[in-house]
Motif scaffolding. Structure first.
Motif, short mmCIF file in Angstrom:
data_model
loop_
_atom_site.label_atom_id
_atom_site.label_comp_id
_atom_site.label_asym_id
_atom_site.label_seq_id
_atom_site.Cartn_x
_atom_site.Cartn_y
_atom_site.Cartn_z
N LEU A 22 13.83 -4.81 4.82
CA LEU A 22 12.87 -5.75 4.24
C LEU A 22 11.46 -5.27 4.55
O LEU A 22 11.11 -5.03 5.71
N PHE A 23 10.65 -5.11 3.50
CA PHE A 23 9.27 -4.68 3.66
C PHE A 23 8.35 -5.90 3.57
O PHE A 23 8.63 -6.87 2.86
N PHE A 24 7.23 -5.81 4.27
CA PHE A 24 6.28 -6.93 4.30
C PHE A 24 4.87 -6.43 4.01
O PHE A 24 4.56 -5.24 4.18
N THR A 26 1.51 -5.17 2.36
CA THR A 26 1.19 -4.20 1.32
C THR A 26 2.31 -3.19 1.10
O THR A 26 2.36 -2.52 0.06
N THR A 28 5.30 -3.79 0.45
CA THR A 28 6.22 -4.23 -0.60
C THR A 28 5.89 -3.60 -1.95
O THR A 28 6.74 -3.57 -2.85
N GLN A 29 4.66 -3.11 -2.10
CA GLN A 29 4.24 -2.53 -3.38
C GLN A 29 4.56 -1.05 -3.50
O GLN A 29 4.36 -0.46 -4.55
N THR A 31 6.97 1.50 -4.03
CA THR A 31 8.33 1.76 -4.52
C THR A 31 8.91 3.04 -3.93
O THR A 31 10.08 3.11 -3.56
N ARG A 34 10.17 2.45 -0.47
CA ARG A 34 11.42 1.70 -0.46
C ARG A 34 12.59 2.61 -0.82
O ARG A 34 13.66 2.54 -0.22
N ARG A 59 13.26 -4.92 9.62
CA ARG A 59 12.02 -5.35 8.97
C ARG A 59 10.94 -4.30 9.19
O ARG A 59 10.78 -3.79 10.30
#
Length: 708
Positions: A22-24, A26, A28-29, A31, A34, A59
């Protein structure tokens, strides 16, 4: 078809692991980041690692500050969480650092406690791809290798220089891809924290003399003592309340002990630790960093290393010196395990009951990794609390100091039987029949002294004497005490060292059961003989008591041993039955002897131009003395010194002048012929009698007549 199946399987794997991370913020943007995380977790799973799952994800947070990271350090990890700095400095991007930290997460889930921290770091370097720019062939120098080995051995956190060296080692030596595997070559080079030490070891000594009574396991590996260093730290404090200090020690309260820095005497602390060869204690300049003060208390210094490492013999000598230096400071250590915040609280009730029964002073010391995992546990025990005569140091790998207690308690129960405190010490007045000023004491190693008490950190003193009939040089072990400025010098030592010193003078050639019996008699007299000189609660070192000469310097080690407790208990019984508070012995024989010496021989023996008279006298306490009268002075000698000077078989029963040129000395046997006869003991031993039977023959139901 096979290739298509593999592609579908890989896509499924990527889809499954996607929910496990799980990314939190900035992150999360990103790609690409991820996708890299999914690939990394898939690779780790294929290698056999346990990876995060949808039910137990990892996390990833953006680092809130750059302050915690250097240019070459852009990630941080703790179980379940990763902290990543965006746009790190240098050639590596955040994807590499993410792979590095994901490896730590997977290794923690799979290998926790199985591999060393350096090995996990090496695996993370290898997996992340960060080593791609390092050219093989550039091996670290011997100096660099030794530095990292030292830090690995101490379980220290690797710094930037260490990581650079480790990276070159991995590039040159390679790294296995299997889960929890370690390069054999690198493991041989670096090893693990304290892996050269055996799992468990101990050392039991006399606190008085430092004599080793029992030992087992690894005695030579150098290990940091952990919080055991709080003992010498406390001993180096001045003007403290012993009760408050003891409470801080049993709780191992570092913060409160550090608040006593103004009372700390650095010179005394270093003196107590002088037996330890390998130490890098902070200088006065380095003490400006508060973390370095913690090194005095056994914790890591500002560089993450331990300032001191000791073998078990060195540690025992240092702890002995500290306990003897300030005995009143440590009596409260008997509350360890009884007070709720003490380090032994919560241990086995049976073990704590044993400590209380024996009145044991206890202090723990734990050496841990930087993340708190125990590497080595130490336990110091000394007893009885009121006046300790025994001290034991235990250490064990992989447990805390408190965790050592269960093994220590098992040994303590054995020692309770084999080393009773009531037979543990002897107080002997030294050179009681010689003139004041005719002898002196020299320390054989660093000396710790106050007004009336002296001891050395190695336990040993050298006595130099010019007194007539006295050994010119001897070695004694123990604590020296002075009863006032004019009082006798009393040596407090362990019973076995005392027995060795008496046997060397009285019966050095005895063997077998005769020697065992003689050893028991000397030990019994020594441990019961404080009534011989009530003013100093000691016995003398001459014939009226027992001749104690210590050890001649430079001699080969003597035959030594430990008195059988069963024999001591037998002598307790025989002494009561016979009404004795002293067990006499002599060389034996009842043949009368006679010796005539010329006046010239006497003058040469005593270095006098003229001897007017020789008189035999007895003091009120029964000691035999010889008075020599000279034209302008006189001299009073113990009968033992007198007969040794003239080489007479025993103290003479009569002394008389036959004429102006000759003196005659008459006596009986070799000694007084009372109690145990050494000659008879030899005969009985040769006939097959054991030591107990020899003692019953000497003292059973008989009360020897008074000494003549």
């Amino acid at each position: 078809m096979g290739a298509s199946f593999k592609r579908r399987r890989r896509r499924t794997c990527l889809h499954d692991v996607g929910a496990a991370i799980l990314f939190f913020g900035t992150l999360t943007q990103q790609t690409e980041l991820r996708q890299a995380a999914k690939i990394a977790l898939s690779e780790l799973a294929l290698r056999g690692y346990s990876i995060p799952s949808e039910d137990d994800p990892v996390r990833v947070f953006p680092a809130l500050t750059n302050g915690a990271f250097s240019g070459s350090h852009a990630g941080g990890w703790r179980p379940g969480s990763i902290y990543l700095r965006q746009q790190p400095q240098g050639e590596l991007n955040e994807t590499v650092y993410l792979r590095h930290e994901l490896f730590h997460e997977a290794s923690h889930r799979t290998c926790a406690g199985k591999i060393s921290s350096w090995a996990e770091e090496a695996g993370a370097m290898y997996f992340s791809g960060e080593l791609a720019g390092i050219v093989p062939g550039d091996w670290p120098s011997a100096y660099e290798l030794q530095n990292i080995k030292n830090r690995v051995r101490q379980g220290s956190e690797l710094n930037g220089s260490d990581r650079a060296v480790l990276a070159r080692l991995v590039v040159n030596g390679g790294w296995p891809s299997e889960a929890c595997a370690v390069s054999t070559q690198l493991n041989d080079m670096l090893g693990g924290a304290f892996e050269d030490a055996t799992d468990s070891s101990y050392r039991l000594v006399s606190l008085l003399s430092g004599r080793v009574l029992a030992s087992a396991g690894d005695q030579v590996s150098r290990l940091p003592p952990g919080s055991l260093l709080k003992i010498p730290y406390a001993a180096a404090l001045e003007h403290v309340n012993p009760d408050l200090l003891a409470a801080e020690l049993v709780a191992s309260d570092t913060e409160k002990l550090l608040q006593r820095r103004e009372q700390f005497q650095d010179e005394h602390y270093r003196l107590l630790l002088s037996p330890i060869a390998e130490q890098k204690l902070p200088s006065n300049f380095e003490l400006s960093n508060p973390q370095n003060w913690r090194a005095y208390l056994g914790e890591r210094n500002a560089d993450g290393e331990f300032a001191l490492q000791a073998t078990l013999p060195e540690l025992a000598l240092a702890m002995r010196a500290a306990l003897l230096s300030r005995p009143d400071y440590f009596r409260g250590l008997s509350q360890n395990g009884l007070l709720p915040n003490s380090t032994l609280a919560g241990q086995s009730e049976a073990d704590i009951k044993l400590l209380r029964q024996l009145q044991v002073l206890a202090k723990t010391g734990t050496v841990s990794t930087v993340d708190g995992r125990p590497l080595v546990g130490h336990l110091m025990l000394a007893w009885p609390a009121a006046h300790p005569v025994f001290m034991a140091i235990f250490r064990q790998r992989g447990v805390s100091g408190a965790g050592v207690l269960s093994k220590a308690a098992a040994l303590l129960r054995t020692w309770q039987r084999d080393y009773p405190s009531r037979y543990a010490k002897v107080r002997v007045s030294l050179l009681t029949s010689t003139k004041t000023g005719s002898w002196d004491v020299e320390p054989d190693c660093p000396l710790v002294a106050n007004q009336y008490r002296r001891f050395t950190v190695c336990g040993q003193f050298r006595i130099i004497s010019t007194a007539r009939g006295s050994r010119t040089e001897r070695i004694v072990r123990g604590v020296l005490q002075q009863s006032g400025e004019q009082g006798p010098t009393v040596l407090e030592t362990d019973v076995d060292s005392y027995v060795d010193g008496v046997l060397a003078a009285e019966a050095q050639n005895l063997v077998g059961s005769a020697r065992e019996a003689m050893r028991a008699v000397i030990a019994w007299n020594g441990s019961h003989g404080s009534h011989r000189h009530n003013e100093s609660s000691s016995l003398c070192d001459t014939t009226h008591c027992m001749v104690f000469l210590g050890e001649p310097p430079g001699d080969k080690p003597r035959r030594s041993g430990h008195v059988e407790i069963e024999l001591m208990q037998l002598l307790d019984k025989l002494a009561v039955e016979s009404g004795l508070n002293w067990l006499p012995f002599a060389n034996g024989g009842d043949q009368q002897w006679q010796r005539q010496l010329s006046v010239d021989e006497l003058r040469r023996a005593f270095a006098e131009n003229q001897i007017l008279d020789i008189r035999r006298e007895r003091r009120k306490d029964g000691e035999l003395l010889i008075r020599l009268l000279y034209p302008s002075s006189e001299e009073l000698l113990s009968c033992e010194i007198f007969r040794n000077t003239l080489k007479l078989p025993s103290c003479p029963d009569s002394v008389k002048a036959i004429d102006n040129q000759t003196w005659q000395f008459v006596g009986v046997g070799a000694g007084h012929g009372l109690g145990l006869s050494i000659a008879r003991a030899v005969v009985l031993a040769e006939s097959g009698r054991n030591a107990a039977e020899i003692l019953r023959d000497a003292y059973g139901g008989k009360k020897p007549r008074p000494s003549h």
